[in-house]
Design an enzyme around this catalytic site. Structure first.
Site, PDB file in Angstrom:
ATOM      1  N   HIS A 157       0.859  -1.191   0.000  1.00  0.00           N
ATOM      2  CA  HIS A 157       0.000   0.000   0.000  1.00  0.00           C
ATOM      3  C   HIS A 157       0.893   1.237   0.000  1.00  0.00           C
ATOM      4  O   HIS A 157       1.251   1.770   1.044  1.00  0.00           O
ATOM      5  CB  HIS A 157      -0.917  -0.043   1.232  1.00  0.00           C
TER       6      HIS A 157
ATOM      7  N   HIS B 296      -9.680   0.993  -1.044  1.00  0.00           N
ATOM      8  CA  HIS B 296      -9.598   1.689   0.244  1.00  0.00           C
ATOM      9  C   HIS B 296     -10.996   1.655   0.861  1.00  0.00           C
ATOM     10  O   HIS B 296     -11.976   2.009   0.192  1.00  0.00           O
ATOM     11  CB  HIS B 296      -9.203   3.150   0.044  1.00  0.00           C
TER      12      HIS B 296
ATOM     13  N   GLU C 101     -11.104   3.600   6.239  1.00  0.00           N
ATOM     14  CA  GLU C 101     -10.038   4.503   6.709  1.00  0.00           C
ATOM     15  C   GLU C 101     -10.744   5.622   7.477  1.00  0.00           C
ATOM     16  O   GLU C 101     -10.598   5.733   8.684  1.00  0.00           O
ATOM     17  CB  GLU C 101      -9.257   5.059   5.516  1.00  0.00           C
TER      18      GLU C 101
ATOM     19  N   ASP D 260       1.682   7.148   1.938  1.00  0.00           N
ATOM     20  CA  ASP D 260       2.235   8.312   1.226  1.00  0.00           C
ATOM     21  C   ASP D 260       3.453   8.800   2.014  1.00  0.00           C
ATOM     22  O   ASP D 260       3.394   9.814   2.714  1.00  0.00           O
ATOM     23  CB  ASP D 260       1.178   9.424   1.142  1.00  0.00           C
TER      24      ASP D 260
HETATM   25  N1  ADE Z   1      -4.648   8.678  -1.973  1.00  0.00           N
HETATM   26  C1  ADE Z   1      -3.405   8.807  -1.482  1.00  0.00           C
HETATM   27  N2  ADE Z   1      -3.387   8.480  -0.187  1.00  0.00           N
HETATM   28  C2  ADE Z   1      -4.653   8.142   0.158  1.00  0.00           C
HETATM   29  C3  ADE Z   1      -5.263   7.697   1.348  1.00  0.00           C
HETATM   30  N3  ADE Z   1      -4.588   7.554   2.500  1.00  0.00           N
HETATM   31  N4  ADE Z   1      -6.591   7.460   1.325  1.00  0.00           N
HETATM   32  C4  ADE Z   1      -7.285   7.626   0.208  1.00  0.00           C
HETATM   33  N5  ADE Z   1      -6.751   8.029  -0.936  1.00  0.00           N
HETATM   34  C5  ADE Z   1      -5.439   8.286  -0.973  1.00  0.00           C
HETATM   35 ZN    ZN Z   2      -3.801   4.724   0.585  1.00  0.00          ZN
END
Ligand code: ADE
Ligand code: ZN
Length: 348
Positions: A26, A206, A209, A288
């Site tokens: 991821h 996703h 979250e 990220d």
């Molecule tokens: N795009 C990049 N990072 C993300 C994240 N944590 N959740 C959703 N979309 C994303």
């Molecule tokens: Zn992500």
């Protein structure tokens, strides 16, 4: 002096975490764009930025939720115009991944972020693919690409993107769903994911979250997701936790991301140890890394420092889970397991 083949039982946990082979499942490749590279590419391509220095940009990395991050993340990606830009970004990631003993990486990319700005799909995929090839040759890292649809856009837009991607079908192994989760449930993309399954693509999404457990259930039932990205809000529904454990659906969890985006107040509150204990196939990932304070080993080290119930056994299990959850054949997974066993030796 020679280095012993296996660590002593007293090898500090941090050294073991750093040294163990692992897969990253991821990582948004656009989220690996460091401020220094953003400025270098902006200059190379004549793109104007809202910030006048690397420091000013870094200072803006204080997020209150997912959307506040995405606004800056999409602005950062605006410097990517040419094939070599995509190559440079991915190559920089692979060099860092190699230093973290990542043996396999499955990279998300967001084509719509680029095609919307007039960058051809081909430019994106060629640059990334070239970096993947070189990472294999020079760093020994295997990799796969996973194309993500932006969920704040329409399903029609996703269909158009899939159409553009078809000539490049052999360059990616799966599709995912990312961007603003709240208000954009997986059900919005049911038809386009059905088409992707017909094309033999792996499916991830996703979910959970920021969104509710129902989004995780939709991802499983409607999109037929094989892995859930994040998924940490599953704990709000015990039957769902049991289902994820029973069906061995992997969760690609991103600890530092969750804290930066205020999903958890601090790492000490993170639920990954509890999920692991309940038998879920959880993995650790960086999401990220250029924006959230660290690459994969940083996630492992900070997480294990914050959660005292995590030790060598859990480290081994998390690395093993990352191999099990990857989209490669069983023989390759077995080979990585042997490498993992050799590193842990007497440490378990
Ligand atoms: N795009 C990049 N990072 C993300 C994240 N944590 N959740 C959703 N979309 C994303
Ligand atoms: Zn992500």
């Amino acid at each position: 002096m020679t280095t012993p083949a296996t660590p002593s039982t007293h090898e500090p946990l941090n050294a073991l975490l750093r040294r163990m082979p692992k897969a990253e499942l991821h990582i948004h490749i656009e989220g690996s764009l460091e401020p220094e590279l953003i400025f270098r590419l902006a200059q190379r391509n004549g793109v104007a930025l809202k910030y006048d220095s690397v420091e000013a940009l870094r200072t803006a990395y204080a997020f209150s939720d997912l959307q506040s991050f995405l606004d800056i993340y999409y602005a950062g990606a605006s410097v990517l115009l040419k094939e070599e830009d995509f190559f440079d970004m991915a190559w920089a990631y692979f060099e860092r991944a190699a230093a973290d003993n990542v043996v396999h990486a499955e990279l998300f990319f967001d084509p719509q972020t680029h095609t919307e700005r007039g960058v051809p799909f081909e430019t994106v995929v060629r640059g990334l693919h070239h970096a993947c090839q070189r990472a294999h040759q020079e760093l020994g890292i295997s990799s796969r690409l996973i194309m993500c649809f932006l969920r704040h856009l329409s399903e029609e837009d996703a269909f158009k993107t899939l159409e553009q991607a078809l000539p490049w079908r052999q360059y990616f192994v799966g599709v995912g769903l990312d961007s603003s989760e709240r208000g954009h449930p997986p059900s919005k993309f049911e038809r386009v994911f059905a088409k992707c399954r017909e094309l033999g693509l792996h499916i991830v999404a996703h979910a959970g979250e920021e969104g509710p457990p129902a989004y995780i259930e939709e991802a499983l039932d409607l999109l037929k997701a094989e892995r859930i990205d994040h998924g940490v809000r599953c704990v709000e529904k015990p039957e769902l936790v049991q289902r994820l454990a029973r069906e061995r659906v992997p969760l690609t969890v991103c600890p530092l991301s969750n804290v930066k985006l205020c999903v958890f107040k601090h790492l000490g509150e993170h639920n990954i140890a509890a999920l692991l204990q309940q038998g879920l196939v959880v993995t650790v990932n960086s999401d990220d890394p250029a924006y959230f304070g660290g690459y994969l080993n940083q996630n492992f080290v900070e997480l294990f420092e914050a959660l005292p119930q995590l030790g060598a056994r859990e480290a081994y299990q998390l690395a093993l889970n990352s191999f099990e959850a990857s989209f490669v054949d069983q023989a390759t997974k077995d080979g990585w397991k042997r490498q993992l066993d050799a590193v842990f030796g007497a440490a378990l």
